[in-house]
Write a protein that holds these residues in place. Structure first.
Motif, PDB file in Angstrom:
ATOM      1  N   VAL A   1       0.846  -1.193   0.000  1.00 57.27           N
ATOM      2  CA  VAL A   1       0.000   0.000   0.000  1.00 57.27           C
ATOM      3  C   VAL A   1       0.884   1.246   0.000  1.00 57.27           C
ATOM      4  O   VAL A   1       1.785   1.388   0.831  1.00 57.27           O
ATOM      5  CB  VAL A   1      -0.935   0.013   1.227  1.00 57.27           C
ATOM      6  N   GLN A   2       0.618   2.135  -0.947  1.00 61.23           N
ATOM      7  CA  GLN A   2       1.423   3.337  -1.124  1.00 61.23           C
ATOM      8  C   GLN A   2       0.626   4.587  -0.775  1.00 61.23           C
ATOM      9  O   GLN A   2      -0.605   4.584  -0.778  1.00 61.23           O
ATOM     10  CB  GLN A   2       1.901   3.438  -2.581  1.00 61.23           C
ATOM     11  N   HIS A   3       1.350   5.663  -0.509  1.00 56.15           N
ATOM     12  CA  HIS A   3       0.704   6.956  -0.323  1.00 56.15           C
ATOM     13  C   HIS A   3       0.226   7.471  -1.678  1.00 56.15           C
ATOM     14  O   HIS A   3       0.907   7.322  -2.694  1.00 56.15           O
ATOM     15  CB  HIS A   3       1.675   7.967   0.287  1.00 56.15           C
TER      16      HIS A   3
ATOM     17  N   LYS B   1      -4.329  11.567  -1.661  1.00 56.93           N
ATOM     18  CA  LYS B   1      -5.327  11.763  -0.590  1.00 56.93           C
ATOM     19  C   LYS B   1      -6.654  12.308  -1.113  1.00 56.93           C
ATOM     20  O   LYS B   1      -7.485  12.759  -0.338  1.00 56.93           O
ATOM     21  CB  LYS B   1      -4.782  12.704   0.501  1.00 56.93           C
TER      22      LYS B   1
ATOM     23  N   ALA C   1      -6.699   2.544  -0.184  1.00 58.22           N
ATOM     24  CA  ALA C   1      -5.377   1.925  -0.139  1.00 58.22           C
ATOM     25  C   ALA C   1      -4.923   1.790  -1.582  1.00 58.22           C
ATOM     26  O   ALA C   1      -5.570   1.110  -2.387  1.00 58.22           O
ATOM     27  CB  ALA C   1      -5.461   0.552   0.533  1.00 58.22           C
ATOM     28  N   ASN C   2      -3.828   2.462  -1.914  1.00 53.10           N
ATOM     29  CA  ASN C   2      -3.363   2.525  -3.301  1.00 53.10           C
ATOM     30  C   ASN C   2      -2.254   1.515  -3.554  1.00 53.10           C
ATOM     31  O   ASN C   2      -1.281   1.439  -2.797  1.00 53.10           O
ATOM     32  CB  ASN C   2      -2.859   3.931  -3.622  1.00 53.10           C
TER      33      ASN C   2
ATOM     34  N   ASP D   1      -4.446   2.254   9.608  1.00 56.85           N
ATOM     35  CA  ASP D   1      -3.362   2.686   8.716  1.00 56.85           C
ATOM     36  C   ASP D   1      -2.804   1.465   7.996  1.00 56.85           C
ATOM     37  O   ASP D   1      -2.310   0.531   8.630  1.00 56.85           O
ATOM     38  CB  ASP D   1      -2.270   3.368   9.543  1.00 56.85           C
TER      39      ASP D   1
ATOM     40  N   TYR E   1      -0.601   1.917   5.265  1.00 60.69           N
ATOM     41  CA  TYR E   1       0.553   2.346   4.472  1.00 60.69           C
ATOM     42  C   TYR E   1       1.770   1.446   4.707  1.00 60.69           C
ATOM     43  O   TYR E   1       2.130   1.136   5.842  1.00 60.69           O
ATOM     44  CB  TYR E   1       0.921   3.799   4.794  1.00 60.69           C
ATOM     45  N   GLY E   2       2.374   1.022   3.605  1.00 60.79           N
ATOM     46  CA  GLY E   2       3.565   0.191   3.669  1.00 60.79           C
ATOM     47  C   GLY E   2       3.277  -1.278   3.855  1.00 60.79           C
ATOM     48  O   GLY E   2       4.180  -2.116   3.736  1.00 60.79           O
TER      49      GLY E   2
END
Length: 336
Positions: free
Chosen positions: A198-200, A203, A213-214, A269, A271-272
């Protein structure tokens, strides 16, 4: 929670995994036609008290032999490892496929790869398996070589659908390219999934009330652009329902293709984190909306549709249950 089978380089096979029952193939898709090979190798292994492995090739041989032809990979290595674990295999041996490997003769492949490096006890292949330089190796050649080198050969016949057509990775690719998730999943024997970190993002989804979740998929992914009902599986095995867009965001920037998954009723969360996104149904194609309000209204409808589909979906096939690490599949039950 499912434990993925370890990925093992061909040159680094541990002693405890030598002497295995080995299924060989590209196994892109690991579809119903392949399931019989995995079951046969597991059965051979259990009968003899030896490991069960699969040998596959990376990159896909077609990308080396026909580099000008793009190939939509159905199951990259990380997905193969998860599926191999679901099929009860003890490891995935990965042979680096390059022009040098492509020039190895059938006899060299047997003597060097199967006998010297792996020390196999039994090998399992499909009826149409070909190997070695110019694809001169065949199941009959393999059986004859096994008699000389001391391993047994099991050849699995064609596995066909209700209409008598063999299951095919090419056909499954076409179905996914058309957005026919239901039929693709049926031919696979499990719900198709992708794996990624999952990347930033920008937003923007959060601003619209739909945080996502990208995940960037491989450039060769040919999945139809559009909106899907999905589930997202976290590293700890938690399965979260959601809705996902795979596309270019034409209402905004029409940029690079990305998978954006909105998880329902979730505020954590991701991310990552490396996650698996499983595709249950295709809802609609990608569209450009004339206003943000119109987009949000459609997203609301998409979410309602996805919730209804997922609520009615059920646990899926035995393979899906294994992928989910479910205890509802009896130990030793055949996966079909």
């Amino acid at each position: 929670m499912l434990t993925a089978a370890p990925l093992i380089p061909l040159d680094d096979v541990p002693a405890r995994l030598r002497g295995a029952a080995l299924a060989i193939g590209n196994f892109d898709g690991m579809h119903r036609g392949h399931h019989a090979l995995f079951a046969a190798s597991r059965n051979e292994a259990d009968a003899r008290g030896i490991p069960a492995l699969m040998l596959t090739f990376e990159p896909h041989p077609r990308t080396v032999l026909r580099p000008g032809e793009p190939l939509f990979r159905l199951t990259p290595l990380d997905a193969k490892a998860r599926l191999a674990g679901a099929f009860g295999l003890d490891g995935v041996v990965v042979a680096k496929f390059d022009t040098e490997f492509a020039n190895v003769s059938a006899e060299e492949f047997v003597a060097d790869v199967l006998v010297k490096r792996l020390g196999i006890t039994a090998v399992v292949v499909g009826h149409d398996f070909q190997f070695g330089h110019d694809r001169l190796g065949s199941p009959a050649f393999l059986a004859s070589a096994g008699e000389r080198h001391g391993f047994t050969t099991t050849v699995v016949g064609a596995v066909t659908d209700a209409f008598g057509a063999p299951y095919s990775a090419s056909r499954i690719r076409s179905l996914l390219e058309e957005g026919d998730i239901a039929l693709a999943n049926d031919e696979l024997g499990y719900r198709w999934f992708v794996v990624g970190a999952v990347q930033h993002g920008d937003k923007r989804g959060r601003e619209l009330g739909y945080p996502t979740a990208n995940i960037r998929l491989a450039a060769d992914c040919g999945l139809a652009l559009g909106i899907y009902a999905v589930t997202l599986t976290r590293a700890d095995g938690t399965v979260l329902p959601g809705v996902a867009s795979y596309g270019r965001r034409p209402t905004f920037d029409n940029g690079a293709v990305i998978l954006e998954a909105h998880v329902f009723d979730f505020a954590g969360d991701l991310y990552g984190e490396t996650v698996a996104v499983t595709f249950h149904a295709f809802l609609r194609g990608e569209e450009r909306f004339t206003s943000i309000d119109a987009l949000i209204a459609q997203m609301d409808l998409d979410s309602l549709a996805a919730r209804a589909i997922l609520a009615a979906a059920g646990p899926g096939s035995d393979v899906d249950l294994r992928l989910a690490g479910s205890s509802d599949v009896a130990e030793g039950e055949t996966i079909a």
